[in-house]
Design a protein around this motif. Structure first.
Motif, PDB file in Angstrom:
ATOM      1  N   ILE A  92       0.841  -1.201   0.000  1.00 57.18           N
ATOM      2  CA  ILE A  92       0.000   0.000   0.000  1.00 57.18           C
ATOM      3  C   ILE A  92       0.875   1.250   0.000  1.00 57.18           C
ATOM      4  O   ILE A  92       0.611   2.206  -0.733  1.00 57.18           O
ATOM      5  N   ASP A  93       1.935   1.252   0.821  1.00 54.35           N
ATOM      6  CA  ASP A  93       2.858   2.384   0.842  1.00 54.35           C
ATOM      7  C   ASP A  93       3.490   2.606  -0.527  1.00 54.35           C
ATOM      8  O   ASP A  93       3.611   3.740  -1.001  1.00 54.35           O
ATOM      9  N   ARG A  94       3.899   1.511  -1.169  1.00 54.33           N
ATOM     10  CA  ARG A  94       4.514   1.622  -2.493  1.00 54.33           C
ATOM     11  C   ARG A  94       3.530   2.200  -3.511  1.00 54.33           C
ATOM     12  O   ARG A  94       3.875   3.092  -4.295  1.00 54.33           O
ATOM     13  N   LEU A  95       2.276   1.733  -3.472  1.00 58.16           N
ATOM     14  CA  LEU A  95       1.267   2.244  -4.398  1.00 58.16           C
ATOM     15  C   LEU A  95       0.926   3.703  -4.126  1.00 58.16           C
ATOM     16  O   LEU A  95       0.706   4.487  -5.067  1.00 58.16           O
ATOM     17  N   GLU A  96       0.888   4.092  -2.849  1.00 56.06           N
ATOM     18  CA  GLU A  96       0.620   5.491  -2.519  1.00 56.06           C
ATOM     19  C   GLU A  96       1.734   6.401  -3.024  1.00 56.06           C
ATOM     20  O   GLU A  96       1.468   7.482  -3.573  1.00 56.06           O
ATOM     21  N   LYS A  97       2.969   5.987  -2.869  1.00 56.00           N
ATOM     22  CA  LYS A  97       4.092   6.780  -3.376  1.00 56.00           C
ATOM     23  C   LYS A  97       4.041   6.892  -4.894  1.00 56.00           C
ATOM     24  O   LYS A  97       4.286   7.962  -5.456  1.00 56.00           O
ATOM     25  N   ARG A  98       3.706   5.785  -5.546  1.00 58.67           N
ATOM     26  CA  ARG A  98       3.605   5.808  -7.013  1.00 58.67           C
ATOM     27  C   ARG A  98       2.501   6.758  -7.470  1.00 58.67           C
ATOM     28  O   ARG A  98       2.679   7.532  -8.417  1.00 58.67           O
ATOM     29  N   ALA A  99       1.351   6.713  -6.790  1.00 58.70           N
ATOM     30  CA  ALA A  99       0.242   7.595  -7.139  1.00 58.70           C
ATOM     31  C   ALA A  99       0.618   9.055  -6.890  1.00 58.70           C
ATOM     32  O   ALA A  99       0.265   9.940  -7.685  1.00 58.70           O
ATOM     33  N   LEU A 100       1.349   9.314  -5.822  1.00 57.99           N
ATOM     34  CA  LEU A 100       1.780  10.677  -5.521  1.00 57.99           C
ATOM     35  C   LEU A 100       2.728  11.194  -6.594  1.00 57.99           C
ATOM     36  O   LEU A 100       2.602  12.343  -7.042  1.00 57.99           O
ATOM     37  N   VAL A 101       3.659  10.367  -7.035  1.00 57.24           N
ATOM     38  CA  VAL A 101       4.590  10.770  -8.096  1.00 57.24           C
ATOM     39  C   VAL A 101       3.834  11.063  -9.378  1.00 57.24           C
ATOM     40  O   VAL A 101       4.104  12.064 -10.064  1.00 57.24           O
ATOM     41  N   GLN A 102       2.851  10.216  -9.723  1.00 58.17           N
ATOM     42  CA  GLN A 102       2.055  10.446 -10.927  1.00 58.17           C
ATOM     43  C   GLN A 102       1.251  11.739 -10.824  1.00 58.17           C
ATOM     44  O   GLN A 102       1.130  12.492 -11.798  1.00 58.17           O
ATOM     45  N   GLU A 103       0.724  12.012  -9.648  1.00 55.19           N
ATOM     46  CA  GLU A 103      -0.051  13.243  -9.457  1.00 55.19           C
ATOM     47  C   GLU A 103       0.842  14.475  -9.579  1.00 55.19           C
ATOM     48  O   GLU A 103       0.456  15.483 -10.187  1.00 55.19           O
ATOM     49  N   VAL A 104       2.045  14.408  -9.020  1.00 51.20           N
ATOM     50  CA  VAL A 104       2.979  15.530  -9.134  1.00 51.20           C
ATOM     51  C   VAL A 104       3.344  15.763 -10.601  1.00 51.20           C
ATOM     52  O   VAL A 104       3.403  16.907 -11.070  1.00 51.20           O
ATOM     53  N   GLN A 105       3.576  14.688 -11.340  1.00 47.38           N
ATOM     54  CA  GLN A 105       3.897  14.833 -12.760  1.00 47.38           C
ATOM     55  C   GLN A 105       2.731  15.454 -13.535  1.00 47.38           C
ATOM     56  O   GLN A 105       2.924  16.304 -14.401  1.00 47.38           O
ATOM     57  N   ARG A 106       1.516  15.033 -13.219  1.00 53.01           N
ATOM     58  CA  ARG A 106       0.341  15.591 -13.887  1.00 53.01           C
ATOM     59  C   ARG A 106       0.189  17.077 -13.587  1.00 53.01           C
ATOM     60  O   ARG A 106      -0.071  17.895 -14.472  1.00 53.01           O
ATOM     61  N   LEU A 107       0.406  17.440 -12.316  1.00 59.68           N
ATOM     62  CA  LEU A 107       0.309  18.851 -11.938  1.00 59.68           C
ATOM     63  C   LEU A 107       1.396  19.688 -12.611  1.00 59.68           C
ATOM     64  O   LEU A 107       1.152  20.838 -12.995  1.00 59.68           O
ATOM     65  N   ARG A 108       2.600  19.127 -12.759  1.00 58.75           N
ATOM     66  CA  ARG A 108       3.670  19.852 -13.449  1.00 58.75           C
ATOM     67  C   ARG A 108       3.321  20.111 -14.905  1.00 58.75           C
ATOM     68  O   ARG A 108       3.580  21.197 -15.427  1.00 58.75           O
ATOM     69  N   THR A 109       2.737  19.115 -15.571  1.00 59.06           N
ATOM     70  CA  THR A 109       2.360  19.326 -16.974  1.00 59.06           C
ATOM     71  C   THR A 109       1.245  20.360 -17.080  1.00 59.06           C
ATOM     72  O   THR A 109       1.253  21.200 -17.984  1.00 59.06           O
ATOM     73  N   GLU A 110       0.288  20.320 -16.162  1.00 61.01           N
ATOM     74  CA  GLU A 110      -0.786  21.316 -16.171  1.00 61.01           C
ATOM     75  C   GLU A 110      -0.229  22.713 -15.919  1.00 61.01           C
ATOM     76  O   GLU A 110      -0.622  23.682 -16.581  1.00 61.01           O
ATOM     77  N   LEU A 111       0.685  22.834 -14.971  1.00 62.63           N
ATOM     78  CA  LEU A 111       1.304  24.120 -14.673  1.00 62.63           C
ATOM     79  C   LEU A 111       2.123  24.614 -15.863  1.00 62.63           C
ATOM     80  O   LEU A 111       2.120  25.815 -16.179  1.00 62.63           O
ATOM     81  N   GLY A 112       2.796  23.677 -16.532  1.00 66.45           N
ATOM     82  CA  GLY A 112       3.568  24.036 -17.723  1.00 66.45           C
ATOM     83  C   GLY A 112       2.672  24.590 -18.835  1.00 66.45           C
ATOM     84  O   GLY A 112       3.053  25.496 -19.570  1.00 66.45           O
ATOM     85  N   LYS A 113       1.472  24.028 -18.970  1.00 64.37           N
ATOM     86  CA  LYS A 113       0.521  24.515 -19.974  1.00 64.37           C
ATOM     87  C   LYS A 113       0.100  25.958 -19.674  1.00 64.37           C
ATOM     88  O   LYS A 113       0.019  26.791 -20.564  1.00 64.37           O
TER      89      LYS A 113
END
Length: 117
Positions: A92-113
């Motif tokens: 569960i910890d591993r999946l939460e970290k993975r989801a957090l990394v994906q969310e940060v990447q998504r937010l970075r692309t949105e901010l870049g736009k």
């Protein structure tokens, strides 16, 4: 059903040798450990045997508790649910970290736009 001698995955201090022997003999692992300590103090030989067994004995397979001869409703209580819970917690910890990394990447692309607009 064939009984095999394995190094224990659940009941181990160093390599699981005493836990595996206790599981094979259907006795408490504390008795095996006390016996090894007493023999080691008196003779010193069990240290060599323990190290030899650590190299020779195979590890207990993950599926061994499913084929231990008990029906699923008759299986005695062991400390395995605790081990399974820790495995589940780490997954569960591993999946939460993975989801957090994906969310940060998504937010970075949105901010870049928005910055490039």
């Amino acid at each position: 059903m064939e009984r095999r001698l394995y190094r224990s995955q659940q009941d181990k201090r160093l390599f699981g040798i005493c836990g595996g022997i206790a599981q094979f003999l259907n006795i408490d692992s504390t008795l095996v450990r006390v016996g090894v300590v007493i023999l080691t103090v008196c003779t010193g030989v069990p240290i060599l045997i323990y190290l030899l067994l650590a190299m020779i004995m195979p590890k207990e397979p993950r599926w061994s508790d499913a084929a231990d001869g008990y029906d699923i409703y008759e299986r005695p209580y062991k400390s395995q649910p605790q081990a399974r819970m820790s495995d589940l917690d780490s997954e569960i910890d591993r999946l939460e970290k993975r989801a957090l990394v994906q969310e940060v990447q998504r937010l970075r692309t949105e901010l870049g736009k928005y910055k490039n607009v």
